[in-house]
Design a protein around this motif. Structure first.
Motif, PDB file in Angstrom:
ATOM      1  N   ASN A 153       0.820  -1.215   0.000  1.00 22.19           N
ATOM      2  CA  ASN A 153       0.000   0.000   0.000  1.00 22.19           C
ATOM      3  C   ASN A 153       0.850   1.259   0.000  1.00 22.19           C
ATOM      4  O   ASN A 153       0.410   2.309  -0.479  1.00 22.19           O
ATOM      5  CB  ASN A 153      -0.923   0.011   1.218  1.00 22.19           C
ATOM      6  CG  ASN A 153      -1.965  -1.088   1.163  1.00 22.19           C
ATOM      7  OD1 ASN A 153      -2.285  -1.607   0.089  1.00 22.19           O
ATOM      8  ND2 ASN A 153      -2.500  -1.451   2.325  1.00 22.19           N
ATOM      9  N   ASP A 154       2.052   1.162   0.533  1.00 24.85           N
ATOM     10  CA  ASP A 154       2.927   2.328   0.670  1.00 24.85           C
ATOM     11  C   ASP A 154       3.705   2.639  -0.598  1.00 24.85           C
ATOM     12  O   ASP A 154       4.309   3.701  -0.713  1.00 24.85           O
ATOM     13  CB  ASP A 154       3.905   2.086   1.831  1.00 24.85           C
ATOM     14  CG  ASP A 154       4.691   3.342   2.193  1.00 24.85           C
ATOM     15  OD1 ASP A 154       4.068   4.418   2.358  1.00 24.85           O
ATOM     16  OD2 ASP A 154       5.934   3.246   2.309  1.00 24.85           O
ATOM     17  N   SER A 155       3.684   1.716  -1.559  1.00 25.68           N
ATOM     18  CA  SER A 155       4.461   1.910  -2.787  1.00 25.68           C
ATOM     19  C   SER A 155       3.720   2.852  -3.738  1.00 25.68           C
ATOM     20  O   SER A 155       2.622   2.543  -4.209  1.00 25.68           O
ATOM     21  CB  SER A 155       4.699   0.570  -3.488  1.00 25.68           C
ATOM     22  OG  SER A 155       5.212   0.773  -4.784  1.00 25.68           O
ATOM     23  N   ARG A 156       4.334   3.975  -4.050  1.00 29.51           N
ATOM     24  CA  ARG A 156       3.700   4.953  -4.935  1.00 29.51           C
ATOM     25  C   ARG A 156       3.553   4.398  -6.350  1.00 29.51           C
ATOM     26  O   ARG A 156       2.518   4.609  -6.996  1.00 29.51           O
ATOM     27  CB  ARG A 156       4.540   6.240  -4.950  1.00 29.51           C
ATOM     28  CG  ARG A 156       3.945   7.334  -5.815  1.00 29.51           C
ATOM     29  CD  ARG A 156       4.754   8.611  -5.715  1.00 29.51           C
ATOM     30  NE  ARG A 156       4.216   9.649  -6.577  1.00 29.51           N
ATOM     31  CZ  ARG A 156       4.727  10.866  -6.704  1.00 29.51           C
ATOM     32  NH1 ARG A 156       5.812  11.201  -5.989  1.00 29.51           N
ATOM     33  NH2 ARG A 156       4.181  11.745  -7.511  1.00 29.51           N
ATOM     34  N   TYR A 157       4.563   3.690  -6.843  1.00 21.37           N
ATOM     35  CA  TYR A 157       4.494   3.143  -8.199  1.00 21.37           C
ATOM     36  C   TYR A 157       3.352   2.136  -8.314  1.00 21.37           C
ATOM     37  O   TYR A 157       2.607   2.126  -9.294  1.00 21.37           O
ATOM     38  CB  TYR A 157       5.817   2.480  -8.582  1.00 21.37           C
ATOM     39  CG  TYR A 157       5.871   2.057 -10.032  1.00 21.37           C
ATOM     40  CD1 TYR A 157       6.229   2.954 -11.031  1.00 21.37           C
ATOM     41  CD2 TYR A 157       5.532   0.754 -10.418  1.00 21.37           C
ATOM     42  CE1 TYR A 157       6.256   2.572 -12.370  1.00 21.37           C
ATOM     43  CE2 TYR A 157       5.549   0.366 -11.739  1.00 21.37           C
ATOM     44  CZ  TYR A 157       5.910   1.283 -12.713  1.00 21.37           C
ATOM     45  OH  TYR A 157       5.929   0.901 -14.045  1.00 21.37           O
ATOM     46  N   ILE A 158       3.209   1.287  -7.296  1.00 20.85           N
ATOM     47  CA  ILE A 158       2.110   0.315  -7.315  1.00 20.85           C
ATOM     48  C   ILE A 158       0.773   1.034  -7.326  1.00 20.85           C
ATOM     49  O   ILE A 158      -0.129   0.698  -8.111  1.00 20.85           O
ATOM     50  CB  ILE A 158       2.209  -0.633  -6.108  1.00 20.85           C
ATOM     51  CG1 ILE A 158       3.390  -1.594  -6.284  1.00 20.85           C
ATOM     52  CG2 ILE A 158       0.906  -1.421  -5.929  1.00 20.85           C
ATOM     53  CD1 ILE A 158       3.646  -2.477  -5.084  1.00 20.85           C
ATOM     54  N   ARG A 159       0.615   2.041  -6.474  1.00 23.35           N
ATOM     55  CA  ARG A 159      -0.668   2.750  -6.380  1.00 23.35           C
ATOM     56  C   ARG A 159      -1.007   3.490  -7.665  1.00 23.35           C
ATOM     57  O   ARG A 159      -2.142   3.457  -8.139  1.00 23.35           O
ATOM     58  CB  ARG A 159      -0.647   3.760  -5.216  1.00 23.35           C
ATOM     59  CG  ARG A 159      -0.598   3.150  -3.831  1.00 23.35           C
ATOM     60  CD  ARG A 159      -0.984   4.199  -2.783  1.00 23.35           C
ATOM     61  NE  ARG A 159      -0.269   5.455  -2.957  1.00 23.35           N
ATOM     62  CZ  ARG A 159       0.906   5.741  -2.400  1.00 23.35           C
ATOM     63  NH1 ARG A 159       1.501   4.838  -1.619  1.00 23.35           N
ATOM     64  NH2 ARG A 159       1.482   6.914  -2.591  1.00 23.35           N
TER      65      ARG A 159
END
Length: 371
Positions: A76-82
């Motif tokens: 959840n904390d990964s900006r690229y994933i989000r």
């Protein structure tokens, strides 16, 4: 019906050490599905050195049929994933282009995340309570939780494999010579050809016997059809496809014809060259671009796959012939068989009633004869 190609599974995960460990363990539990070629797993550890990693991730994500989201606080904390992986996966899911499956690796708060509305795994048998894989209070071990995940994925695959798949030329009805159908089979001028063991110089009528029987058997059935031919310096691809068309003229409508067809061009066919790329997605984009140029309405393949009717009108009793030239060296250098399989997978996404295409790929070698 022939077994379908492996379902492409994209795995989105954080690079946290614990998440990576669980991903490796999940891969081992999915091994029976990968060994049997039911699925083809991909995550960013498969990116080759020197590759543009962002482009590679986006292309794999766009072509995936199933996307696994390995959920944790780090995920959840990964900006690229989000901002990239999660948004693209959910958008494609809403367009019915793929299935998104969140898997809860470790306890975390996710109520406000975009994927929260999807059914998540794993659920404990009996009470069907969503339980993180690492929850030692509930699961006897992580292996029990991962077995539940693998079982659910197996069910999804069996469900998808019930859908229509593209039909390939059967070795039982065409002489078996590797993947490529033996088209011209009588009196070849050169018998020492390692790549096919035949050339296409016989002009007698029986040359289409096996192909004709296969076409007659399958032309009215579901799914697209595929024929793989050979051409050489003395037999150009255009001439070869034209002869094929004359055999099946009442059943085929060629897609590629001269734009301004006049009386002299009547019956003339075009067989555009398909330049292969190392990335099959780029090869497919080139193929679609050539097809789209001859359609009355322009649009993306995604729009076409969802609703082909505004783009192409299939005759009730005829199929559309799509013929392309592939160069022998390209085919060998860029894994041509995998590229063709990918093309068929994309067209198998069309509604069954619109899967009325006959693909004809002509492998062309200028130097096939040795004088």
């Amino acid at each position: 019906m022939q077994d379908s190609a492996p379902l492409r599974v994209f795995i989105s995960y954080s690079h946290n050490e614990e998440d990576r460990r669980l991903l490796d363990k999940l891969n081992r539990h999915l091994a029976p599905l990968t060994v049997n070629r039911a699925i083809e797993l991909w995550d960013d550890s498969d990116i080759r050195p020197g590759t543009e990693w962002d482009d590679e991730i986006r292309e794999k994500l766009r072509s995936a049929q199933i996307v696994l989201l390995l959920v944790s606080a780090d995920f959840n904390d990964s900006r690229y994933i989000r901002e990239v992986e999660m948004l693209e996966a959910i958008a494609r899911h809403e367009r019915k282009e793929c299935e998104v499956m969140p898997i809860l690796l470790r306890p975390c708060v996710f109520d406000s995340m975009p994927y929260a509305r999807f059914a998540m795994l794993p659920k404990y048998p009996g009470n069907q309570q969503l339980t993180p894989i690492t929850d030692e209070r509930t699961w006897q071990s992580e292996d029990f939780a991962l077995t539940e995940v693998a079982g659910h994925l197996g069910q999804e695959i069996r469900k998808r494999r019930a859908l229509p798949t593209p039909r390939l030329a059967s070795p039982s009805t065409l002489p078996e010579q590797g993947t490529w159908g033996l088209f011209f089979q009588n009196n070849p001028q050169e018998k020492n050809l390692n790549w096919l063991d035949t050339v296409n110089c016989d002009r007698r009528k029986p040359f289409t016997k096996g192909m004709k029987s296969h076409f007659e058997e399958h032309k009215d059935g579901p799914g697209n059809l595929l024929y793989l031919l050979t051409a050489c310096r003395s037999q150009k691809p255009e001439s070869l496809v034209k002869r094929l068309y004359y055999e099946f003229e009442e059943d085929l409508i060629p897609h590629f014809r001269p734009v301004d067809e006049n009386q002299e061009d009547r019956g003339k066919l075009l067989v555009p060259e398909l330049a292969l790329d190392r990335k099959k997605e780029k090869t497919f984009a080139r193929l679609w671009g050539q097809i789209e140029d001859r359609l009355p309405q322009k649009g993306s393949f995604e729009d076409f796959a969802r609703n082909p009717k505004p783009y192409i009108e299939h005759s009730e009793n005829r199929r559309t012939l799509l013929a392309f030239t592939l160069y022998k060296q390209d085919f060998e250098d860029y894994e041509g068989e995998k590229q063709i399989a990918y093309i068929l997978e994309q067209f198998a996404r069309l509604p069954e009633a619109s899967q009325r295409f006959v693909f004809c790929f002509v492998q062309y070698a200028k130097d096939i004869h040795h004088h």
